[in-house]
Motif scaffolding. Structure first.
Motif, PDB file in Angstrom:
ATOM      1  N   ALA A  97       0.839  -1.209   0.000  1.00  0.00           N
ATOM      2  CA  ALA A  97       0.000   0.000   0.000  1.00  0.00           C
ATOM      3  C   ALA A  97       0.869   1.253   0.000  1.00  0.00           C
ATOM      4  O   ALA A  97       0.622   2.197  -0.762  1.00  0.00           O
ATOM      5  CB  ALA A  97      -0.922  -0.003   1.210  1.00  0.00           C
ATOM      6  N   ARG A 101       1.089   4.213  -2.698  1.00  0.00           N
ATOM      7  CA  ARG A 101       0.654   5.538  -2.248  1.00  0.00           C
ATOM      8  C   ARG A 101       1.721   6.605  -2.470  1.00  0.00           C
ATOM      9  O   ARG A 101       1.409   7.761  -2.752  1.00  0.00           O
ATOM     10  CB  ARG A 101       0.315   5.451  -0.765  1.00  0.00           C
ATOM     11  N   LYS A 112      -5.664  12.353   2.625  1.00  0.00           N
ATOM     12  CA  LYS A 112      -5.290  11.054   3.199  1.00  0.00           C
ATOM     13  C   LYS A 112      -6.348   9.989   2.942  1.00  0.00           C
ATOM     14  O   LYS A 112      -6.059   8.861   2.550  1.00  0.00           O
ATOM     15  CB  LYS A 112      -5.081  11.204   4.711  1.00  0.00           C
ATOM     16  N   GLU A 113      -7.628  10.383   3.160  1.00  0.00           N
ATOM     17  CA  GLU A 113      -8.735   9.423   3.008  1.00  0.00           C
ATOM     18  C   GLU A 113      -8.856   9.001   1.539  1.00  0.00           C
ATOM     19  O   GLU A 113      -9.029   7.833   1.211  1.00  0.00           O
ATOM     20  CB  GLU A 113     -10.081  10.019   3.447  1.00  0.00           C
ATOM     21  N   ALA A 116      -6.118   6.597   0.627  1.00  0.00           N
ATOM     22  CA  ALA A 116      -6.287   5.233   1.151  1.00  0.00           C
ATOM     23  C   ALA A 116      -7.271   4.456   0.286  1.00  0.00           C
ATOM     24  O   ALA A 116      -7.013   3.304  -0.090  1.00  0.00           O
ATOM     25  CB  ALA A 116      -6.764   5.289   2.589  1.00  0.00           C
ATOM     26  N   ASP A 120      -6.544   1.083  -2.427  1.00  0.00           N
ATOM     27  CA  ASP A 120      -7.315  -0.173  -2.441  1.00  0.00           C
ATOM     28  C   ASP A 120      -7.929  -0.415  -3.819  1.00  0.00           C
ATOM     29  O   ASP A 120      -7.891  -1.516  -4.357  1.00  0.00           O
ATOM     30  CB  ASP A 120      -8.427  -0.126  -1.384  1.00  0.00           C
ATOM     31  N   ARG A 134      -2.492  -5.532   0.812  1.00  0.00           N
ATOM     32  CA  ARG A 134      -2.168  -4.172   1.253  1.00  0.00           C
ATOM     33  C   ARG A 134      -0.968  -4.125   2.203  1.00  0.00           C
ATOM     34  O   ARG A 134      -0.079  -3.300   2.048  1.00  0.00           O
ATOM     35  CB  ARG A 134      -3.415  -3.620   1.950  1.00  0.00           C
TER      36      ARG A 134
END
Ligand SMILES: Nc1ncnc2c1ncn2[C@@H]1O[C@H](COP(=O)(O)OP(=O)(O)OP(=O)(O)O)[C@@H](O)[C@H]1O
Length: 336
Positions: A97, A101, A112-113, A116, A120, A134
């Protein structure tokens, strides 16, 4: 989405006598995949890396969506361009992950949200269920899975353009074929403009809307796989695309190339009785159907209307292949 336009693009490395890329001009239409093939050292990687300005051209222009990218800030340019190479180069101490990222984080502009959920989503897109993968580390993944992470990472900033330099070159044949299928599936969903360097002509034919053939820095021919097979501009292209390979011709050439309007094998009384096939089927599919049904001919129908276009027979298929094989038009002075 974006269109890439190369105009007389040239790269001459300092201290070399001939350009690595020599006045190359062609377009990659928006949302399509263009495969770059050619002999070793023909300039494919150099051409690719000029698009994200890892290599600076000596002269010429690269236009993306109407703008000359040589006048853009290279850092901003690279945010719009994903880059996938054979050596995936994942950070070993970061989870999968985090590896995906980090590209989007560096590019900035994502909360940030959002990041995330984006990670995914990307892992799912490349066929790695986020829940399972992840938190893993790169060493806990196979080569093919690492390559998928590389692709997810390249897609992280949602770039309009993907540059791929032999991304599947190090994978075994089965994993490579699987990755190619995945890329086709992903491309159906995300529609990027893709420039892809490959040494594998099967791969080029499978993935490419267009195939660009390079030799000694020059663009020798660009066209669809069928165009290259049916009308290679010279012997070099013919050999490179396997124009001598009957199976490949059968696999790629459409039945429309082998139409016969009044085949002798079918008496006029039975024209309505022969099995049918669609105009977008290949010669190989038609040949197999002829052999399986033992029919003297197939009636070729238009894809959308089912109207009759003509017939194919084993003889007309044979003629089509012979015609293609005899179709060598070598321009004067072509040096390969
Ligand atoms: N940094 C460099 N300095 C000088 N010459 C270079 C440099 N990089 C590449 N070249 C030369 O430019 C030419 C084109 O190289 P390039 O890597 O673009 O070819 P390629 O078609 O991608 O080759 P391959 O299929 O072997 O990867 C080659 O002759 C190569 O030796």
């Amino acid at each position: 989405m974006a269109q890439i336009r190369f105009h007389e693009i040239t790269k001459k490395y300092p201290g070399t006598s001939t350009p690595a890329v020599n006045a190359v001009t062609f377009d990659v239409p928006e949302g399509s995949t263009c495969m770059l093939v050619g002999t070793s050292g023909s300039g494919k990687t150099t051409l690719l890396r000029m698009v994200n300005r890892l290599i600076e051209p000596t002269s010429g222009e690269i236009i993306i969506d109407g703008k000359n990218i040589l006048q853009e800030n290279p850092i901003q340019l690279r945010r719009r361009i994903g880059y996938v190479i054979q050596q995936v180069g994942l950070f070993p101490h970061m989870t999968i992950a985090e590896n995906v990222r980090v590209t989007a984080e560096i590019a900035g502009g994502w909360s940030k949200e959002k990041l995330a959920s984006r990670v995914d989503e990307l892992l799912e897109l490349v066929g790695l269920p986020a829940k399972e993968y992840r938190q893993r580390f790169p060493r806990q993944l196979s080569g093919g899975q690492q390559q998928r992470v590389g692709l997810a990472r390249a897609l992280a900033t949602d770039p309009a353009i993907l540059l791929m330099d032999e991304p599947f070159g190090a994978l075994d044949a089965i994993t490579r074929a699987r990755m190619q299928d995945e890329l086709l599936r992903i491309q159906r969903n995300v529609r990027k403009t893709i420039l892809f360097v490959s040494h594998d002509i099967e791969e080029a034919f499978k993935l490419g809307n267009q195939v660009a053939v390079m030799s000694e820095g020059k663009l020798i021919q660009i066209g669809s796989p069928v165009e290259l097979l049916a009308q290679p501009v010279n012997d070099f292209v013919r050999r490179l695309v396997g124009g001598d390979n009957i199976l490949r011709q059968l696999q790629y050439l459409p039945v429309a190339d082998a139409l016969d309007n009044r085949p002798e094998a079918v008496s006029s009384a039975h024209w309505g009785d022969v099995p049918t096939c669609s105009e977008d089927e290949t010669l190989l599919q038609a040949m197999l159907q002829l052999l399986e049904t033992n029919a003297p001919a197939l009636a070729v129908q238009r894809k959308d209307t089912d109207n009759l276009l003509g017939y194919v027979t084993l003889t007309s298929i044979n003629h089509a292949i012979t015609r293609v094989r005899g179709n060598q038009n070598v321009p004067e002075g072509t040096h390969i």
